[in-house]
Design an enzyme around this catalytic site. Sequence first.
Site, PDB file in Angstrom:
ATOM      1  CE1 TYR A 192       0.972   0.014   4.323  1.00 39.63           C
ATOM      2  CE2 TYR A 192      -1.250  -0.695   4.817  1.00 39.63           C
ATOM      3  CZ  TYR A 192       0.017  -0.410   5.235  1.00 39.63           C
ATOM      4  OH  TYR A 192       0.328  -0.544   6.563  1.00 39.63           O
ATOM      5  CD  GLU A 193      -0.551   5.334   1.640  1.00 39.88           C
ATOM      6  OE1 GLU A 193      -0.431   6.188   0.749  1.00 39.88           O
ATOM      7  OE2 GLU A 193      -1.587   5.181   2.306  1.00 39.88           O
ATOM      8  N   GLY A 194       1.355   2.822  -2.685  1.00 38.11           N
ATOM      9  CA  GLY A 194       2.175   2.627  -3.872  1.00 38.11           C
ATOM     10  C   GLY A 194       3.078   1.429  -3.669  1.00 38.11           C
TER      11      GLY A 194
END
Length: 581
Positions: free
Chosen positions: A429-431
């Site tokens: 997550y968050e890229g």
Amino acid sequence: MDNINFVLFEVLKASNIANIEQFADATEDMQRAVLEEAAKLAENVLQPINASGDREGCVYDPEAKTVKTPSGFKEAYKTYQEGGWSGLASPVEHGGQGLPHFLKVVVDEMCCSTNLSFGMYPGLSHGSIDALTLHGNEHQQSYYLPKLIAGEWTGTMCLTEPHCGTDLGLIKTKAEPQADGSVSITGNKVWITGGDHDMTDNIIHLVLAKLPDAPAGSKGISLFLVPKFLEDGSRNPAFCGGLEHKMGIKGSATCVMNFEGAKGWLVGKENEGLKCMFTMMNAARIMVGMQGLGLAETGYQVSLAFAKDRLQSRSLTGPRNPDGPADPIIVHPDVRRMLLKQKVLIEAGRAMAYWAAYQQDLAHAAPEEADREKADDLFQIMTPIVKSFLTDEGYFSADAALQSMGGNGYTQDWPVEQLLRDGRIARIYEGTNGIQALDLIGRKLTMRGGRLPRTYIAAMNDLIADALPEHKKQAEQFIAKLTQTLMGLVKTVMSDPEEAGAAATPLLRMFALTSLAVMWAKMAKQTQDDGTKSRFSEDFLEGKVKAANHFYRLYLPEMDQLAADVEAGKATLMDLAEAEF
């Protein structure tokens, strides 16, 4: 705490931040007091409900469309909120304490190392605070920011939809303008951390959506503020439609969110939603890096204590514990291999992360513009490196901790298996970490006329200027190999985007290992300081020097392998047709 204090106050000289007017109150005594209280919070409030939160999980009520957090979370959040932790680094004018951001990063590490699921709730609020501070209008700042900063309300980031994650240009959520200046938000979002819970009276969603006639793709995305409860107290139709069933972080409510004509308001300018959201994401990516570091630290502490206590077989060179039935497993080379790999990556990774966070503070508050520009260059280039490397190695460190404990590590009798499950998501997550690598090679290396990598290389050389000769020489080899690789990459990347995509991941790791090599040189040098010697034990300091030696032995050869991988580019990667897989 010794390792944290050593990096902050001995190596990075974090007390110098008080020389900047904005942070005049952040003296060393103040910083130490904050960290001592944070350690008590983590150890006495968060850690005791970590395992129980994992086993109990969150519960969704489909009739009320609400979420109940695990037992103890609501009470723990009240303690967190009343302690003022939500506003530690937030603006004073809106009720925050205005302390340096790097101090919040250290607190993030403590929270994530003891209870990652809990840390997710206030963690997303900090991103909302940053976005509204920079992009919110006067009413949004005066009405919503004080509540978020006080921790009375929490915030979310609503980006992902069922059909699109990384490629946000594909979002379908709509924002229809209304006569009163608001918009009506309709659509579905998934994987929304803290989308609903029972710990605060209100939740402020920051939602990406498209206005009518917006440009196609990511250029047509706008950002909107959508509260769970409106200012008149009425329920806004922004409902949780269910919980995701996950491998880990089960105490964190990961929600499907349905916006059914929910009332919202534009944040920032139309069609500049991604610009506003990146404000949140940069802060969130550093926090996610600290998640990886925190979980690795806990795994290391548990496996180290286990290795010192667990008696199995005799040392290969003869009994080390002659009065016992066997020797502790820490005498065995393979166990030491696993423990030392954790140690050298965690300790230098911490120094790298704290140094990067310190640059963020300098970028905002350094008196001279040139210093602010330099610091921002460094923070920008370090963000994907910190996020990606620390979450990768945090997960692998937890895996090494589990392996070193044998079957014990695999059971719920010990906390390491949960660390492994909780930490896996941080690489996604968050890229995803692959996206972080693309961000580094595609954006950070080229922005501002290609200035960022030059600023980085110069900073690395400055940091080792007075290092011990042996370590300076080895760190310089990391820097030289990275520099050489960057120079050879320019032409191929510009001529073929697939070459950039193929080189991205090994190149990011080269940046990370170079950063760690420099940090080890700096830490080893600091052990020779008379003042440092008076504050830390001989074993502690000698362990740093020997760990530095081990790091160079392990990772200098890897730099050659990574450079060869970058140079090879897409050859063999892109040769196979899809049917040939």
